[in-house]
Each structure stands twice: as C-alpha cells, then as structure tokens.
Design a protein around this motif. Structure first.
Motif, short mmCIF file in Angstrom:
data_model
loop_
_atom_site.label_atom_id
_atom_site.label_comp_id
_atom_site.label_asym_id
_atom_site.label_seq_id
_atom_site.Cartn_x
_atom_site.Cartn_y
_atom_site.Cartn_z
N LEU A 125 0.81 -1.21 0.00
CA LEU A 125 0.00 0.00 0.00
C LEU A 125 0.86 1.27 0.00
O LEU A 125 0.34 2.36 -0.29
CB LEU A 125 -0.94 0.01 1.22
CG LEU A 125 -2.15 0.93 1.11
CD1 LEU A 125 -3.11 0.42 0.04
CD2 LEU A 125 -2.87 1.04 2.45
N ASP A 129 -3.17 2.73 -3.92
CA ASP A 129 -4.37 3.19 -3.22
C ASP A 129 -5.14 2.02 -2.63
O ASP A 129 -5.82 2.16 -1.61
CB ASP A 129 -5.27 3.94 -4.20
CG ASP A 129 -4.60 5.18 -4.76
OD1 ASP A 129 -4.25 6.08 -3.98
OD2 ASP A 129 -4.41 5.22 -6.00
N TYR A 178 -7.39 -0.47 1.94
CA TYR A 178 -7.70 0.76 1.21
C TYR A 178 -7.10 1.95 1.96
O TYR A 178 -7.21 2.03 3.19
CB TYR A 178 -9.21 0.99 1.14
CG TYR A 178 -10.00 -0.03 0.38
CD1 TYR A 178 -10.28 0.14 -0.97
CD2 TYR A 178 -10.51 -1.17 1.02
CE1 TYR A 178 -11.03 -0.79 -1.67
CE2 TYR A 178 -11.26 -2.11 0.33
CZ TYR A 178 -11.52 -1.91 -1.02
OH TYR A 178 -12.27 -2.84 -1.69
N ARG A 179 -6.53 2.87 1.22
CA ARG A 179 -6.26 4.16 1.82
C ARG A 179 -7.59 4.84 2.11
O ARG A 179 -8.56 4.67 1.35
CB ARG A 179 -5.44 5.03 0.87
CG ARG A 179 -3.99 4.58 0.70
CD ARG A 179 -3.24 5.59 -0.17
NE ARG A 179 -1.87 5.15 -0.37
CZ ARG A 179 -0.86 5.45 0.44
NH1 ARG A 179 -1.12 6.19 1.53
NH2 ARG A 179 0.35 5.03 0.19
N THR A 181 -8.34 7.85 1.63
CA THR A 181 -8.66 8.70 0.49
C THR A 181 -9.27 7.91 -0.66
O THR A 181 -10.09 8.43 -1.41
CB THR A 181 -7.40 9.43 0.01
OG1 THR A 181 -6.35 8.47 -0.20
CG2 THR A 181 -6.94 10.46 1.03
N ALA A 182 -8.88 6.64 -0.79
CA ALA A 182 -9.45 5.80 -1.85
C ALA A 182 -10.93 5.53 -1.59
O ALA A 182 -11.76 5.68 -2.49
CB ALA A 182 -8.68 4.49 -1.95
N GLU A 185 -13.25 8.27 -2.43
CA GLU A 185 -13.47 8.51 -3.86
C GLU A 185 -14.45 7.51 -4.50
O GLU A 185 -14.83 7.70 -5.66
CB GLU A 185 -12.15 8.46 -4.63
CG GLU A 185 -11.22 9.63 -4.36
CD GLU A 185 -10.05 9.66 -5.31
OE1 GLU A 185 -10.27 9.44 -6.51
OE2 GLU A 185 -8.91 9.86 -4.84
N ALA A 206 -12.87 1.26 -8.14
CA ALA A 206 -11.51 1.77 -7.93
C ALA A 206 -10.80 1.99 -9.26
O ALA A 206 -10.14 3.02 -9.47
CB ALA A 206 -10.72 0.81 -7.05
N LEU A 211 -7.76 4.88 -9.56
CA LEU A 211 -6.92 4.55 -8.41
C LEU A 211 -5.92 3.46 -8.78
O LEU A 211 -6.18 2.63 -9.66
CB LEU A 211 -7.79 4.10 -7.24
CG LEU A 211 -8.83 5.10 -6.75
CD1 LEU A 211 -9.63 4.50 -5.60
CD2 LEU A 211 -8.18 6.41 -6.32
N ARG A 212 -4.79 3.44 -8.09
CA ARG A 212 -3.78 2.42 -8.34
C ARG A 212 -4.07 1.20 -7.47
O ARG A 212 -4.03 1.28 -6.24
CB ARG A 212 -2.37 2.94 -8.04
CG ARG A 212 -1.31 1.90 -8.36
CD ARG A 212 0.04 2.52 -8.62
NE ARG A 212 0.98 1.49 -9.04
CZ ARG A 212 1.92 0.97 -8.25
NH1 ARG A 212 2.07 1.39 -7.03
NH2 ARG A 212 2.73 0.02 -8.70
#
Length: 262
Positions: A125, A129, A178-179, A181-182, A185, A206, A211-212
């Motif tokens: 991580l 993301d 998950y972050r 921030t992810a 979103e 995602a 997102l990555r």
C-alpha cells in the motif's frame, strides 16, 4: 449479559493508537473469532479491529464485546439482522471513516486470510491506493479447496474480468487494504451490492476512479471450523450484477468511440 441494541457500537479506548483498522464481518463465527484476533495482534500489534456482527445466534456478538472490553484495539458494531457481506462492510467502512483511520482493511473472520500475511499488503500500500491479497497471481495459492470450487472461482474471476474490462486476477478477493482517500473517492453511498459481488463492485469502482490497485500473492486457507456463507442465491446475485455492469460498460465504451464522430 445484556444484549446490545441494533447498531450499538462498542468503541475502543481513547488515545493516540494506530491508524489502521481491519473490518471483520461476522455471522456465527464464535468458533473462529478469538483465535483470529489473537493471531492478528501477534503479527501486527498496532492494527485495530472493527468486528461487524449481524446478530449472530451463536453468541459471536457477545464474544466480540468481551474481546473489546479486554483489548482497546478491538471495537464492535452490532447490526440488527443478517443483511449480507456487502452491507456489513459498508457499515464498517462508514464507522472507520468516522473514526478517521488512515488505512481501512477487510478480512474474513474464519482464518482463511492469514493475519501473518497482512504485512505484505501493508508494504504494497506504500505505492498504491488499494492492495489486494490475491490467490490467482503468480505466487498465490489455495489450501484445502476441492477442485470444483477452485474451478468456479477461477471461472468467475475470468468472467468478471472479461465483462468489466479489468486487469485484476482476483477480483473477488476479500483480503484488502484501502487508503482512506481511496474509499472517499468510491461513492460508497451508491453501492447496493449485498453479497460477495461487493468485492468486484469496489474493485471496478476503484479502477474506473483511476486509483492504483496492486495485487499481492497470498496463500488462502479453507476454513477449518464453521460453514461457508457462499450460497446459490449469493452466486446468482453476483452473476446477475456483473452481467448488468458488463453490458453497461460496453455501452459506455461504445458511446466514447462514436462520440468524436458526432
């Protein structure tokens, strides 16, 4: 012992504890929960756990409360009835976001996702993301699955990849990080997936959000105690939703191709 009211939350102790939490949905996992948390905290002492229990008739909720009382790293969210894996994760994610965790994860309560491998996801991580513990990338494996179940999982993942245009080998994996921030979103308020298709839903969201997403090979071990929650009804929901999303995805791509010529 007093039975907690629906949606009552047992909060962890105050302080400047770790900012990573694993959301663990439970329904009749009294045989597995304590061992899982013990292994997790031996492997990753700084990680918090949020147990989301759907009114398990076997006493899982009361056991989770006792574990939370003994360890401030554990908290419990009680829900009034069994409403599906996706709904449990959404409730847990909402609570974790409210509590301002920086990293929010998910894992099964039955020990299939080995806590000792969580460090692999945490490391991945750092440059992503979303980190997914994958059975079907090189280096990934399964233990004690019958051949038919392995075939169904591989076929289901292949179908999902083809329908949704994803480059994720294990779209249905449930061992993830998950972050914060992810998750913010992914428009979680619009997620309606109740069963195991929830995992594919969030992976799809995602990727579409740019997102990555990285996959980390893990060893998945079939549960030793208790019963799997996968049912024909759950499988049918997955097939129906993925097919509908796939049709919509093809329509979206077709519109993108023809739009410049209008």
């Amino acid at each position: 012992m007093t039975v907690p009211s629906p949606d009552q939350v047992t909060r962890p102790g105050s302080g400047t504890g770790p900012r990573t939490v694993m959301v663990v949905p439970t329904y009749n996992e009294a045989e597995n929960l304590e061992a899982l948390l013990s292994r997790l905290h031996r492997a990753e002492p700084d990680v918090h756990v949020l147990v989301v229990d759907d009114a398990s008739p076997d006493g899982t909720g009361a056991l989770a409360d006792a574990l939370a009382t003994a360890d401030e790293r554990v908290s419990v969210l009680h829900r009034g009835a069994k409403q599906g894996l996706g709904a449990a994760y959404l409730a847990g994610f909402a609570r974790a976001l409210e509590q301002e965790y920086d990293v929010i994860g998910e894992m099964d309560a039955d020990g299939s996702h080995q806590p000792e491998q969580l460090a692999l996801l945490r490391a991945a991580l750092a440059d992503a993301d979303v980190a997914i513990g994958s059975r079907w990338v090189p280096g990934g494996s399964i233990v004690n699955w019958p051949r038919r179940r392995e075939w169904l999982s591989r076929a289901g993942n292949a179908y999902t990849r083809a329908m949704l245009g994803l480059d994720i080998r294990d779209v249905t994996a449930g061992f993830r990080l998950y972050r914060r921030t992810a998750l913010e979103e992914l428009a979680l308020e619009g997620v309606a997936s109740l069963g195991y298709v929830f995992q594919a839903d969030l992976a799809y969201r995602a990727v579409r959000a740019g997102l990555r997403v990285v996959e980390v090979p893990i060893e998945f071990v079939e549960r030793v105690r208790g019963e799997s929650k996968m049912t024909p009804t759950v499988a049918a929901e997955s097939l129906r939703r993925i097919t509908a999303w796939g049709v919509a995805e093809r329509g979206r791509r077709w519109k993108q191709r023809v739009a410049p010529g209008r």
